[in-house]
Design a protein around this motif. Structure first.
Motif, short mmCIF file in Angstrom:
data_model
loop_
_atom_site.label_atom_id
_atom_site.label_comp_id
_atom_site.label_asym_id
_atom_site.label_seq_id
_atom_site.Cartn_x
_atom_site.Cartn_y
_atom_site.Cartn_z
N ALA A 108 7.90 14.29 10.76
CA ALA A 108 6.97 13.50 11.58
C ALA A 108 7.43 12.04 11.67
O ALA A 108 7.41 11.42 12.74
CB ALA A 108 5.56 13.59 11.01
N ALA A 109 7.85 11.48 10.54
CA ALA A 109 8.29 10.08 10.51
C ALA A 109 9.55 9.88 11.34
O ALA A 109 9.67 8.92 12.11
CB ALA A 109 8.53 9.64 9.07
N ILE B 224 10.53 6.05 12.36
CA ILE B 224 10.27 5.30 11.12
C ILE B 224 11.42 5.57 10.15
O ILE B 224 11.85 6.70 9.99
CB ILE B 224 8.92 5.74 10.50
CG1 ILE B 224 7.77 5.34 11.43
CG2 ILE B 224 8.72 5.14 9.11
CD1 ILE B 224 6.44 5.99 11.10
N PRO B 225 11.95 4.54 9.47
CA PRO B 225 13.06 4.75 8.54
C PRO B 225 12.69 5.74 7.43
O PRO B 225 11.58 5.65 6.87
CB PRO B 225 13.33 3.37 7.95
CG PRO B 225 12.69 2.40 8.89
CD PRO B 225 11.55 3.12 9.54
N THR B 226 13.60 6.66 7.11
CA THR B 226 13.34 7.63 6.05
C THR B 226 14.47 7.63 5.02
O THR B 226 15.63 7.43 5.36
CB THR B 226 13.18 9.06 6.62
OG1 THR B 226 14.36 9.43 7.35
CG2 THR B 226 11.97 9.18 7.52
N LEU B 227 14.06 7.86 3.77
CA LEU B 227 15.01 7.94 2.66
C LEU B 227 14.75 9.24 1.91
O LEU B 227 13.60 9.59 1.63
CB LEU B 227 14.82 6.74 1.73
CG LEU B 227 15.70 6.66 0.48
CD1 LEU B 227 16.04 5.20 0.15
CD2 LEU B 227 15.02 7.31 -0.75
N ASP C 299 -1.72 7.35 11.40
CA ASP C 299 -2.83 6.55 10.88
C ASP C 299 -2.37 5.53 9.83
O ASP C 299 -2.81 4.39 9.84
CB ASP C 299 -3.90 7.45 10.25
CG ASP C 299 -4.61 8.31 11.30
OD1 ASP C 299 -4.41 8.05 12.51
OD2 ASP C 299 -5.35 9.25 10.92
N PHE C 300 -1.46 5.95 8.94
CA PHE C 300 -1.01 5.07 7.86
C PHE C 300 0.04 4.07 8.35
O PHE C 300 0.16 2.97 7.85
CB PHE C 300 -0.47 5.90 6.70
CG PHE C 300 -0.20 5.12 5.45
CD1 PHE C 300 -1.24 4.56 4.71
CD2 PHE C 300 1.10 4.93 4.99
CE1 PHE C 300 -0.99 3.84 3.55
CE2 PHE C 300 1.36 4.20 3.83
CZ PHE C 300 0.31 3.66 3.11
N ASN C 301 0.80 4.52 9.35
CA ASN C 301 1.85 3.68 9.97
C ASN C 301 2.76 3.02 8.93
O ASN C 301 2.83 1.78 8.84
CB ASN C 301 1.19 2.62 10.87
CG ASN C 301 2.21 1.95 11.78
OD1 ASN C 301 3.26 2.54 12.09
ND2 ASN C 301 1.94 0.73 12.20
N PRO C 302 3.48 3.82 8.13
CA PRO C 302 4.29 3.24 7.05
C PRO C 302 5.52 2.50 7.56
O PRO C 302 6.02 2.77 8.66
CB PRO C 302 4.72 4.48 6.25
CG PRO C 302 4.72 5.59 7.25
CD PRO C 302 3.61 5.28 8.21
N GLU D 279 0.87 -1.18 0.00
CA GLU D 279 0.00 0.00 0.00
C GLU D 279 0.90 1.23 0.00
O GLU D 279 1.86 1.30 0.79
CB GLU D 279 -0.86 -0.02 1.27
CG GLU D 279 -2.13 0.79 1.13
CD GLU D 279 -2.97 0.76 2.41
OE1 GLU D 279 -3.74 1.71 2.59
OE2 GLU D 279 -2.82 -0.18 3.22
N ILE D 280 0.64 2.17 -0.90
CA ILE D 280 1.45 3.40 -0.98
C ILE D 280 0.53 4.59 -0.82
O ILE D 280 -0.51 4.69 -1.47
CB ILE D 280 2.21 3.49 -2.33
CG1 ILE D 280 3.24 2.37 -2.43
CG2 ILE D 280 2.90 4.85 -2.48
CD1 ILE D 280 4.00 2.34 -3.75
N LEU D 281 0.92 5.52 0.04
CA LEU D 281 0.20 6.78 0.20
C LEU D 281 1.15 7.93 -0.14
O LEU D 281 2.26 8.00 0.40
CB LEU D 281 -0.31 6.94 1.63
CG LEU D 281 -1.01 8.28 1.94
CD1 LEU D 281 -2.31 8.41 1.15
CD2 LEU D 281 -1.28 8.43 3.44
N PHE D 282 0.71 8.80 -1.04
CA PHE D 282 1.47 10.01 -1.35
C PHE D 282 0.97 11.15 -0.49
O PHE D 282 -0.22 11.22 -0.16
CB PHE D 282 1.27 10.40 -2.83
CG PHE D 282 2.13 9.63 -3.80
CD1 PHE D 282 3.24 10.22 -4.38
CD2 PHE D 282 1.80 8.32 -4.15
CE1 PHE D 282 4.02 9.53 -5.30
CE2 PHE D 282 2.58 7.62 -5.06
CZ PHE D 282 3.69 8.23 -5.64
#
Length: 360
Positions: free
Chosen positions: A107-108, A113-116, A87-90, A29-32
């Motif tokens: 926020a991530a 949460i890992p970020t790139l 809410d999306f919890n990526p 699932e991908i959210l932009f």
């Protein structure tokens, strides 16, 4: 979650990453997340992905009422970004640059949460420089980016590009037919970005008489802001070999038909043109942060992989530069070979692999 946008140079790489990820991991699932009112709010749903918008905008360089609202927009965007991330919890968040990427990555990172970061330009933007401190991985398109980012986090991947551009062989005749162009006459492809570039348009308009006399054909993406003005000017003239479009959808066919390309030097354009391997004349936009388009173009000019005309001399010198280049077949071949050497055709897949490493 993929955040950012504002221009095609941010949006199309983001969509290319999403498409490559879904090919490999179809159950994902991908959210932009983009900026309200910007082109990503239209282009991302067209590509088949869900997008949420933030009320975020940049600071103007002059004192305006919009600047007074800036802190409130940032706070509101941060609040919404935190809620979206919660809410999306990526599993991972990718920032491609543009206003929306700041609040979302912030926020991530706050939640661990890992970020790139995917930095398209040869000169890093302020937001990415700030976010890089807590980012896990930074994918760059140019060498020597350790002057902006921690060297241990950098991966030199190149920029993601649209898949159809990776294979142009055997498409020239189809490209000529598609745009109503003749075989045997040189084709000049003009690209000023999706919105358009005033200087490039004025330079081409001023050169059309010369191009017509020399037997050149012009395939011209004027951009939506200038389309009416440019198409009216062409219709009112006697020029037969000019095709004007607001936007070229079949970019693979346009590139295949072209003998030379005149283009701005946005990061995505530069990356696509490397893969295309045609001689290019860059006319960098001066209206961008830190003059990064000139830096993008100079990285290629220094390798004898492109020519460059400064924005302030383009109107005067474009026609002559094009004519000299087309007359010099050896120079055309050299530029085409050298720009192709700088291409990174596996960029999108390499970035997907980096995201996989983050999630593992």
């Amino acid at each position: 979650m993929i955040s950012g946008g504002g221009t095609g140079g941010h949006i199309y790489p983001a969509i290319a990453i999403a498409n490559a990820w879904m090919e490999k991991h179809p159950g994902s699932e991908i959210l932009f997340v983009g900026a309200e009112g910007k082109m990503e709010m239209e282009k991302v749903p067209q590509a088949g992905y869900k997008i949420e918008g933030l009320k975020i905008a940049g600071l103007q360089r002059t004192l305006t009422l919009a600047n007074l609202a800036f802190p409130f927009k940032v706070l509101a965007s941060l609040q919404k970004a935190k809620k979206l991330v919660k809410d999306f919890n990526p599993d991972a968040v990718i920032g491609v640059g543009g206003y929306a990427s700041g609040p979302v990555l912030y926020a991530a990172q706050g939640k661990g949460i890992p970020t790139l970061i995917q930095e398209q330009n040869s000169y890093a933007g302020l937001t990415n420089k700030i976010l890089a401190k807590k980012a896990n991985t930074i994918c760059v398109a140019y060498p020597e980016m350790d002057k902006f980012f921690p060297s241990g986090k950098i991966t030199y991947t190149g920029n993601p590009v649209r898949k159809d551009i990776l294979s142009l062989e055997g498409k020239k005749d189809k490209g000529l037919e598609n745009f109503g162009l003749e075989k045997g006459k040189p084709v000049i492809l003009v690209l000023g970005g999706s919105l358009g570039a005033r200087t490039i348009n004025q330079s081409v308009l001023g050169s059309l008489q010369q191009f017509e006399e020399l037997g050149y054909q012009v395939l011209w993406q004027s951009g939506k802001f200038y389309f009416e003005e440019m198409s009216k000017a062409v219709k009112g003239s006697k020029f037969k070999n000019v095709k004007v479009f607001a936007f070229l959808k079949e970019m693979d066919l346009a590139y295949a038909a072209a003998d030379i390309v005149i283009s701005r030097a946005g990061a995505l354009s530069v990356s696509e043109l490397s893969l295309v391997g045609k001689p290019v004349i860059f006319v960098p936009s001066p209206n961008v942060a830190e003059d990064h388009q000139t830096k993008n173009a100079m990285a290629y000019v220094s390798q004898k992989a492109a020519l460059m005309l400064a924005d302030n001399v383009a109107v005067e010198r474009l026609g002559e530069t094009v004519a000299n280049l087309i007359a010099d077949k050896a120079e055309m071949a050299l530029l085409g070979q050298n720009i192709k050497r700088l291409a990174k055709p596996e960029a999108t897949n390499t970035i997907v692999e980096e995201i996989e490493q983050l999630i593992k």
